[in-house]
Design a protein around this motif. Structure first.
Motif, mmCIF file in Angstrom:
data_model
loop_
_atom_site.group_PDB
_atom_site.id
_atom_site.type_symbol
_atom_site.label_atom_id
_atom_site.label_comp_id
_atom_site.label_asym_id
_atom_site.label_seq_id
_atom_site.Cartn_x
_atom_site.Cartn_y
_atom_site.Cartn_z
ATOM 1 N N ARG A 1 4.816 14.748 0.173
ATOM 2 C CA ARG A 1 4.041 15.633 1.049
ATOM 3 C C ARG A 1 4.766 15.898 2.363
ATOM 4 N N GLU A 2 4.661 17.151 2.780
ATOM 5 C CA GLU A 2 5.387 17.541 3.983
ATOM 6 C C GLU A 2 4.509 18.506 4.783
ATOM 7 N N LYS A 3 4.450 18.295 6.079
ATOM 8 C CA LYS A 3 3.630 19.187 6.905
ATOM 9 C C LYS A 3 4.481 20.384 7.337
ATOM 10 N N ILE A 4 3.919 21.565 7.220
ATOM 11 C CA ILE A 4 4.697 22.739 7.640
ATOM 12 C C ILE A 4 3.941 23.533 8.707
ATOM 13 N N HIS A 5 4.693 24.081 9.638
ATOM 14 C CA HIS A 5 4.099 24.853 10.728
ATOM 15 C C HIS A 5 3.856 26.281 10.236
ATOM 16 N N THR A 6 2.623 26.699 10.283
ATOM 17 C CA THR A 6 2.271 28.039 9.774
ATOM 18 C C THR A 6 1.392 28.745 10.814
ATOM 19 N N PRO A 7 1.939 29.090 11.951
ATOM 20 C CA PRO A 7 1.111 29.643 13.025
ATOM 21 C C PRO A 7 0.412 30.952 12.629
ATOM 22 N N GLY A 8 -0.881 30.965 12.789
ATOM 23 C CA GLY A 8 -1.686 32.179 12.528
ATOM 24 C C GLY A 8 -1.834 32.514 11.054
ATOM 25 N N VAL A 9 -1.310 31.676 10.165
ATOM 26 C CA VAL A 9 -1.346 32.000 8.732
ATOM 27 C C VAL A 9 -2.612 31.380 8.136
ATOM 28 N N SER A 10 -3.722 32.107 8.288
ATOM 29 C CA SER A 10 -5.025 31.503 7.966
ATOM 30 C C SER A 10 -5.649 32.052 6.694
ATOM 31 N N THR A 11 -4.950 32.947 5.995
ATOM 32 C CA THR A 11 -5.514 33.431 4.724
ATOM 33 C C THR A 11 -4.476 33.240 3.624
ATOM 34 N N ILE A 12 -4.969 33.278 2.375
ATOM 35 C CA ILE A 12 -4.068 33.115 1.228
ATOM 36 C C ILE A 12 -3.028 34.251 1.206
ATOM 37 N N GLU A 13 -3.494 35.475 1.545
ATOM 38 C CA GLU A 13 -2.558 36.610 1.532
ATOM 39 C C GLU A 13 -1.406 36.371 2.502
ATOM 40 N N LYS A 14 -1.794 35.901 3.717
ATOM 41 C CA LYS A 14 -0.752 35.675 4.730
ATOM 42 C C LYS A 14 0.191 34.561 4.285
ATOM 43 N N LEU A 15 -0.385 33.514 3.633
ATOM 44 C CA LEU A 15 0.439 32.402 3.160
ATOM 45 C C LEU A 15 1.443 32.880 2.120
ATOM 46 N N CYS A 16 0.952 33.707 1.194
ATOM 47 C CA CYS A 16 1.828 34.218 0.143
ATOM 48 C C CYS A 16 3.004 34.956 0.766
ATOM 49 N N LYS A 17 2.679 35.781 1.763
ATOM 50 C CA LYS A 17 3.710 36.591 2.406
ATOM 51 C C LYS A 17 4.692 35.703 3.153
ATOM 52 N N SER A 18 4.120 34.772 3.929
ATOM 53 C CA SER A 18 4.975 33.994 4.814
ATOM 54 C C SER A 18 5.838 32.990 4.029
ATOM 55 N N LEU A 19 5.284 32.387 2.960
ATOM 56 C CA LEU A 19 6.080 31.395 2.206
ATOM 57 C C LEU A 19 6.733 31.983 0.952
ATOM 58 N N LYS A 20 6.417 33.272 0.702
ATOM 59 C CA LYS A 20 6.969 33.973 -0.477
ATOM 60 C C LYS A 20 6.686 33.207 -1.777
ATOM 61 N N ILE A 21 5.450 32.794 -1.912
ATOM 62 C CA ILE A 21 5.011 32.071 -3.118
ATOM 63 C C ILE A 21 3.722 32.730 -3.604
ATOM 64 N N SER A 22 3.521 32.747 -4.916
ATOM 65 C CA SER A 22 2.315 33.409 -5.426
ATOM 66 C C SER A 22 1.062 32.552 -5.188
ATOM 67 N N ALA A 23 -0.088 33.233 -5.151
ATOM 68 C CA ALA A 23 -1.351 32.595 -4.747
ATOM 69 C C ALA A 23 -1.751 31.430 -5.644
ATOM 70 N N ASP A 24 -1.323 31.462 -6.925
ATOM 71 C CA ASP A 24 -1.750 30.385 -7.829
ATOM 72 C C ASP A 24 -1.083 29.043 -7.501
ATOM 73 N N ARG A 25 -0.154 29.018 -6.559
ATOM 74 C CA ARG A 25 0.488 27.756 -6.156
ATOM 75 C C ARG A 25 -0.268 27.076 -5.006
ATOM 76 N N PHE A 26 -1.243 27.776 -4.454
ATOM 77 C CA PHE A 26 -2.001 27.212 -3.324
ATOM 78 C C PHE A 26 -3.341 26.657 -3.778
ATOM 79 N N MET A 27 -3.925 25.841 -2.913
ATOM 80 C CA MET A 27 -5.333 25.463 -3.113
ATOM 81 C C MET A 27 -6.128 26.137 -2.009
ATOM 82 N N LYS A 28 -7.246 26.739 -2.423
ATOM 83 C CA LYS A 28 -8.142 27.376 -1.445
ATOM 84 C C LYS A 28 -9.269 26.381 -1.187
ATOM 85 N N ALA A 29 -9.424 25.953 0.058
ATOM 86 C CA ALA A 29 -10.479 24.973 0.375
ATOM 87 C C ALA A 29 -11.479 25.619 1.322
#
Ligand code: ATP
Ligand code: MG
Length: 585
Positions: free
Chosen positions: A253-281
């Motif tokens: 496990r690693e903590k990553i700085h994601t300023p202002g990245v508060s939605t799945i869409e923004k996460l996908c864009k910022s980390l260039k990974i598809s949504a199915d790799r994330f967990m939505k809580a």
């Protein structure tokens, strides 16, 4: 009816205000005119159709011992206070004050008023079961009035309510209504699918929505060949069972700085990974207590399944303050790491996720390489995501078919919810006070009309099922100013009227092309054209709206033929009901 005297004003072009076909056609055919958002005039042609739908409904409700009454549209606040719905209905309820400052609402449904009637008028078990119904205007301040009468703010509903002294008696009436609904829709030319729906916080056991499949519908139903069917809220499916996932050993496990990245869409864009790799809580307040629900990033949480799975009455998304108190983080940065397992609920899909990404419960931070079992523990795995295309039937395992649909009716076992709140009781056979058991049964009368048109049209206009067409038949001389053609037409028109056929006579001295277009647009199921051949050979043209070819018929035989065709067409509609399947509950 003579067309020259009809209030018809047909339009050649699609009106700008309308998007869906039924709305366009109702306006173009001169059935409907907008007065205000979601509020309409039903012009004579439209009202005639509505009246025919009402007649069918009345016949079928009376056949199962329904008694018609009429309750007021304007209801006093006090009645709605008794059930708590004065508050609960929020902005959907139209409210008004009288000259003395007393509060009223415009009825969006009538459980309160009918329960008030029952507690005053029904004293003994001997009067039970009883079913009362009305056909009446309802008012709902819908957030998005849409598609003409499909979703109006003022619309006509048939609402029935039944009262019982036992669950068995309610079950029986429910089955009667289920059957009657099937017949009503079939007689209106509609094949419906009854699907299981969520009873909502009211509780109760069974309820079914009667759906018509249509791409313009606002609902989605999931259907299986095996007969299993549910609306989206209640669409359960078979959870996939897979081998435990294999994860790379070196990942941690690693903590990553994601300023202002508060939605799945923004996460996908910022980390260039598809949504199915994330967990939505998502944090919810369930019966007053916070919980965290987790689904895969590309999935949607289904609040009905979550509420049912948790076995709670109320469920609402938490606000930022509540999230802060619960997780220490902020909206958009929630995750299960560090949370007490007893407050974490996850969809079974989460079990199989490897090296996933989730919120770190700290503003502007996420974790990567998070694994269930290692980095967090789930207290309860329950199916809480929406069904999607490709999910499998929980009964038989076949792939479910997702279809858009329009809800035409809804039947509901209410139990004692309203009678408890309103202390509506009767005396049983031992002279003891008992609370009524209730059922309720709604149909959108005006919505039926829109749904029928939506599923019965072609590029030229409406194709009515004969049972609810504004007129069953149209008689039309090609040249109105030809004395002979006019004479024969008048004669046929008169005879059809005498035989009780609902017939219109196009006696306008207009171009034939214009009149033909109007006839197709309005959609008369049968058309008799009187032209030159009538005079020369004694033949008139008889054409069904949904058939390409017309047939030439002897003048003296046309009336009987029309009577026969109408009979056959009506029987065809009823044969839909042969496919009826009894209520599964
Ligand atoms: P919806 O989910 O479409 O908003 P509902 O579930 O709120 O409908 P019910 O309370 O079950 O509606 O009402 C019974 C029937 O009345 C519905 O099945 C539908 O056919 C009809 N109906 C409900 N709302 C409207 C509306 N705004 N305009 C026209 N018909 C409506
Ligand atoms: Mg409903």
């Amino acid at each position: 009816m003579r067309v020259s005297k009809m209030l018809t004003h047909t339009l050649k072009e699609d009106p700008q205000e309308a998007e869906v076909m039924s709305h366009k056609l109702m306006i173009r055919a001169g059935m409907l005119r907008r007065v205000s958002s979601g509020i309409y005039n039903y012009l004579p042609l439209g009202w005639k159709v509505i009246r025919k739908v009402m007649d069918i409904i009345r016949e079928e409700m009376n056949a199962i011992e329904g008694q018609e009454l009429l309750m007021p549209a304007m209801n006093p606040r006090e009645l709605w206070e008794e059930t708590g719905r004065w508050e609960e209905m929020g902005d959907n309820l139209f409210r008004l004050k009288d000259r003395w400052g007393r509060d009223y609402c415009l009825g969006m449904t009538h459980e309160e008023v009918i329960t008030d009637i029952a507690r005053k008028e029904i004293q003994s078990y001997k009067d039970l079961p009883i079913m009362l119904y009305q056909i009446q205007t309802k008012f709902r301040d819908e957030p998005r009035p849409r598609a003409g009468v499909m979703r109006g703010r003022e619309f006509i509903m048939k609402d029935a309510y039944s009262f019982h002294d036992s669950d068995e008696s309610l079950d029986e009436k429910y089955r009667d209504n289920y059957r009657a609904y099937w017949r009503i829709f079939a007689r209106c030319g509609m094949e419906t699918v009854p699907v299981k729906a969520d009873p909502g916080p009211i509780g109760g056991t069974d309820n079914h929505e009667f759906m018509v499949l249509s791409p313009v519908g606002e609902d989605t139903v999931f259907l299986c060949e095996c007969g299993n069917g549910a609306n989206k809220e209640m669409a359960y499916f078979k959870d996939e069972e897979k081998d435990p996932p294999v994860r790379s050993k070196e990942s941690s496990r690693e903590k990553i700085h994601t300023p202002g990245v508060s939605t799945i869409e923004k996460l996908c864009k910022s980390l260039k990974i598809s949504a199915d790799r994330f967990m939505k809580a998502i944090v919810y307040i369930a019966d007053g207590k916070p919980i965290m629900a987790i689904v895969r990033g590309d999935r949607d949480i289904n609040q009905v399944k979550l509420r049912r799975g948790l076995g709670v009455k109320t469920l609402a998304m938490a606000n930022d303050d509540e999230i802060l108190k619960f997780t220490g983080g902020h909206l958009g940065f929630s995750g299960p790491v560090g949370m007490d397992p007893s407050v974490v609920v996850a969809d079974p899909e989460i079990k199989y996720m490897v090296d996933t990404i989730c919120g770190a419960n700290e503003k502007d931070y996420h974790f990567r390489n998070v694994n269930p079992g290692t980095d967090f523990t789930v207290g309860k795995y329950i199916q809480i995501r929406d069904a999607v295309e490709g999910d499998k039937c929980p009964e038989c395992g076949k792939v479910l078919d997702a279809k858009r649909s329009i809800e035409l009716g809804h039947i509901f076992k209410l139990g004692r919810k309203y009678s408890n709140d309103m202390k509506a009781t009767f005396l049983d056979d031992k002279s003891e006070r008992k609370t009524f058991i209730m059922g309720c049964y709604g149909i959108g009368v005006t919505r039926i009309v829109a749904a029928v048109i939506e599923t019965h049209n072609d590029k030229n206009g409406i194709i009515w099922p004969i049972s609810i067409a504004p007129y069953e038949c149209l008689v039309m001389p090609v040249m109105y100013n030809d004395d002979e053609q006019r004479g024969i037409s008048e004669e046929i028109y008169k005879k059809l009227k005498e035989k009780g056929i609902d017939v219109a006579y196009d006696d306008r001295d207009s171009r034939p092309g214009f009149k033909f277009k109007d006839a197709d647009l309005i959609g008369y199921p049968l058309r008799v054209i009187v032209g030159k051949k009538a005079i020369k050979d004694g033949l008139v043209e008889l054409k069904l709206r949904d058939e390409k070819e017309a047939q030439m018929v002897k003048i003296e035989e046309v009336v009987d033929m029309i009577i026969d065709i109408i009979k056959v067409e009506k029987t065809k509609l009823m044969s839909f009901s042969d496919r009826f399947e009894e209520c599964p509950c």
